[in-house]
Design a protein around this motif. Structure first.
Motif, short mmCIF file in Angstrom:
data_model
loop_
_atom_site.label_atom_id
_atom_site.label_comp_id
_atom_site.label_asym_id
_atom_site.label_seq_id
_atom_site.Cartn_x
_atom_site.Cartn_y
_atom_site.Cartn_z
N PRO A 49 0.80 -1.24 0.00
CA PRO A 49 0.00 0.00 0.00
C PRO A 49 0.83 1.28 0.00
N ALA A 50 2.03 1.23 0.61
CA ALA A 50 2.85 2.44 0.66
C ALA A 50 3.22 2.95 -0.72
N GLU A 51 3.23 2.07 -1.72
CA GLU A 51 3.61 2.48 -3.07
C GLU A 51 2.61 3.49 -3.64
N ILE A 52 1.35 3.07 -3.75
CA ILE A 52 0.36 3.97 -4.36
C ILE A 52 0.11 5.18 -3.46
N LYS A 53 0.12 5.00 -2.14
CA LYS A 53 -0.08 6.12 -1.23
C LYS A 53 1.07 7.12 -1.33
N GLY A 54 2.28 6.63 -1.60
CA GLY A 54 3.44 7.51 -1.67
C GLY A 54 3.40 8.46 -2.85
N TRP A 55 2.72 8.07 -3.93
CA TRP A 55 2.65 8.94 -5.10
C TRP A 55 1.67 10.09 -4.94
N ILE A 56 0.72 9.95 -4.04
CA ILE A 56 -0.33 10.98 -3.91
C ILE A 56 0.24 12.33 -3.48
N PRO A 57 1.06 12.44 -2.42
CA PRO A 57 1.62 13.75 -2.08
C PRO A 57 2.59 14.27 -3.14
N ILE A 58 3.26 13.37 -3.84
CA ILE A 58 4.16 13.81 -4.92
C ILE A 58 3.36 14.51 -6.01
N LEU A 59 2.27 13.88 -6.43
CA LEU A 59 1.43 14.46 -7.48
C LEU A 59 0.74 15.73 -6.98
N GLN A 60 0.27 15.72 -5.75
CA GLN A 60 -0.40 16.90 -5.21
C GLN A 60 0.53 18.11 -5.20
N ASN A 61 1.76 17.92 -4.77
CA ASN A 61 2.71 19.03 -4.74
C ASN A 61 3.09 19.48 -6.14
N TRP A 62 3.22 18.53 -7.08
CA TRP A 62 3.53 18.90 -8.46
C TRP A 62 2.42 19.76 -9.05
N ASP A 74 4.04 25.69 -7.45
CA ASP A 74 4.86 26.78 -6.91
C ASP A 74 6.21 26.24 -6.45
N PRO A 75 7.22 27.12 -6.31
CA PRO A 75 8.57 26.66 -5.94
C PRO A 75 8.62 25.91 -4.62
N ALA A 76 7.85 26.35 -3.62
CA ALA A 76 7.88 25.69 -2.32
C ALA A 76 7.35 24.26 -2.43
N SER A 77 6.29 24.07 -3.19
CA SER A 77 5.72 22.73 -3.36
C SER A 77 6.68 21.84 -4.14
N ARG A 78 7.37 22.42 -5.10
CA ARG A 78 8.35 21.63 -5.86
C ARG A 78 9.50 21.19 -4.95
N ALA A 79 9.93 22.10 -4.07
CA ALA A 79 10.99 21.76 -3.13
C ALA A 79 10.55 20.66 -2.17
N THR A 80 9.28 20.62 -1.86
CA THR A 80 8.74 19.55 -1.01
C THR A 80 8.66 18.24 -1.78
N MET A 81 8.31 18.33 -3.05
CA MET A 81 8.08 17.15 -3.87
C MET A 81 9.36 16.38 -4.18
N LEU A 82 10.45 17.07 -4.48
CA LEU A 82 11.66 16.41 -4.96
C LEU A 82 12.22 15.38 -3.97
N PRO A 83 12.33 15.69 -2.68
CA PRO A 83 12.80 14.66 -1.74
C PRO A 83 11.86 13.47 -1.65
N LEU A 84 10.56 13.72 -1.78
CA LEU A 84 9.59 12.62 -1.76
C LEU A 84 9.80 11.71 -2.97
N LEU A 85 10.06 12.31 -4.11
CA LEU A 85 10.30 11.54 -5.33
C LEU A 85 11.59 10.72 -5.21
N ARG A 86 12.63 11.33 -4.69
CA ARG A 86 13.89 10.61 -4.51
C ARG A 86 13.71 9.44 -3.54
N ARG A 87 12.97 9.66 -2.47
CA ARG A 87 12.74 8.61 -1.49
C ARG A 87 11.94 7.45 -2.10
N ARG A 88 10.97 7.77 -2.94
CA ARG A 88 10.15 6.74 -3.58
C ARG A 88 11.00 5.85 -4.48
#
Length: 262
Positions: free
Chosen positions: A53-66, A70-84
């Protein structure tokens, strides 16, 4: 989507960014990369539909921030993407194929390889996938499943991402989407870093692009994505409906017992 999910390998990092859209041979491509790069490949459709379940759940905040853009959301998204993607040697399929600029920033040495297909043939194949994953009772049927209950909101976020990148009518992506994707790639990926590859051409062009030797005595993987996707969709719907049936059966027994007691 429809194959077995991969398990991350400690220390592995992304060497190939798969830029091809779904239904362009991404499953065959993924399996070929696993052989050539000797490591696990993150095929987004398979990991999100068949992984924990962590797989599909992990993509939701990545997509939401994308989608916030805005720059702040992108800065939040990139570490999440790297972690995934930690522990994988490559990523393929959607939404990875829509995160190309972000993935190039995270993995500056990775090769960008776009699997290709005749757009006229791609269109009905993509329509078939959309019809399978958009059945009207899916949200209710998948609700008892810990991971797949998130599939519908995840799908809505994917649709919003595609609409922002490619335009078009909501829920419909034909050959125009395919052509816009190719045009977008040529804009955002430096020419010397982008490779187009048709899985029908087998090992030769792919090995050349990666600078590796062709595997001896090993056929290029040939996986029918449509059949795999159909099996996966039916599998999850059957699981969900079975759990509903059990729940209603238990409820019925409880009501009957309660009625007899009173």
């Amino acid at each position: 989507m429809g194959q077995k999910p991969s398990t991350p390998k400690p220390g592995a990092t992304i060497q190939v960014i798969g830029a091809g859209l779904p239904r362009t041979g991404t499953s065959s491509f993924s399996q070929a990369l696993e052989i050539l790069l000797d490591g696990p490949v993150y095929h987004c459709g398979t990991q999100s539909s068949m992984g924990p379940p962590a797989e599909i759940k992990g993509w939701i905040p990545i997509l939401q921030n994308w989608l916030k853009g805005d720059p702040a959301s992108r800065a939040t998204m990139l570490p999440l993407l790297r972690r995934r993607l930690a522990g994988y040697v490559a990523i393929t399929d959607s939404p990875g194929s829509q995160f190309i600029p972000e993935l190039m920033e995270l993995y500056p040495d990775a090769k960008v390889i776009c699997t290709t297909r005749d757009p006229v043939l791609w269109e009905p194949s993509m329509m078939r996938v959309q019809s399978l994953t958009g059945v009207w009772f899916a949200r209710l049927a998948l609700l008892p499943l810990q991971g797949m209950r998130h599939f519908i909101p995840y799908g809505h976020l994917l649709a919003a991402q595609w609409e922002r990148l490619y335009g078009g009518v909501s829920g419909y992506h034909g050959r125009e989407t395919y052509e816009r994707h190719i045009a977008w790639l040529t804009e955002v990926v430096p020419k010397e870093r982008l490779v187009f590859f048709d899985v029908k051409d087998g090992w030769g062009p792919l090995c050349e692009a990666l600078g590796v030797d062709r595997p001896p005595d090993q056929e290029f993987p040939r996986i029918n994505d449509s059949e795999a996707i159909e099996r996966t969709v039916k599998y999850h719907l059957r699981r969900g409906l079975t759990r509903w049936a059990v729940a209603f059966a238990v409820l019925g027994v409880g009501i009957a017992a309660f009625s007899r007691y009173w």
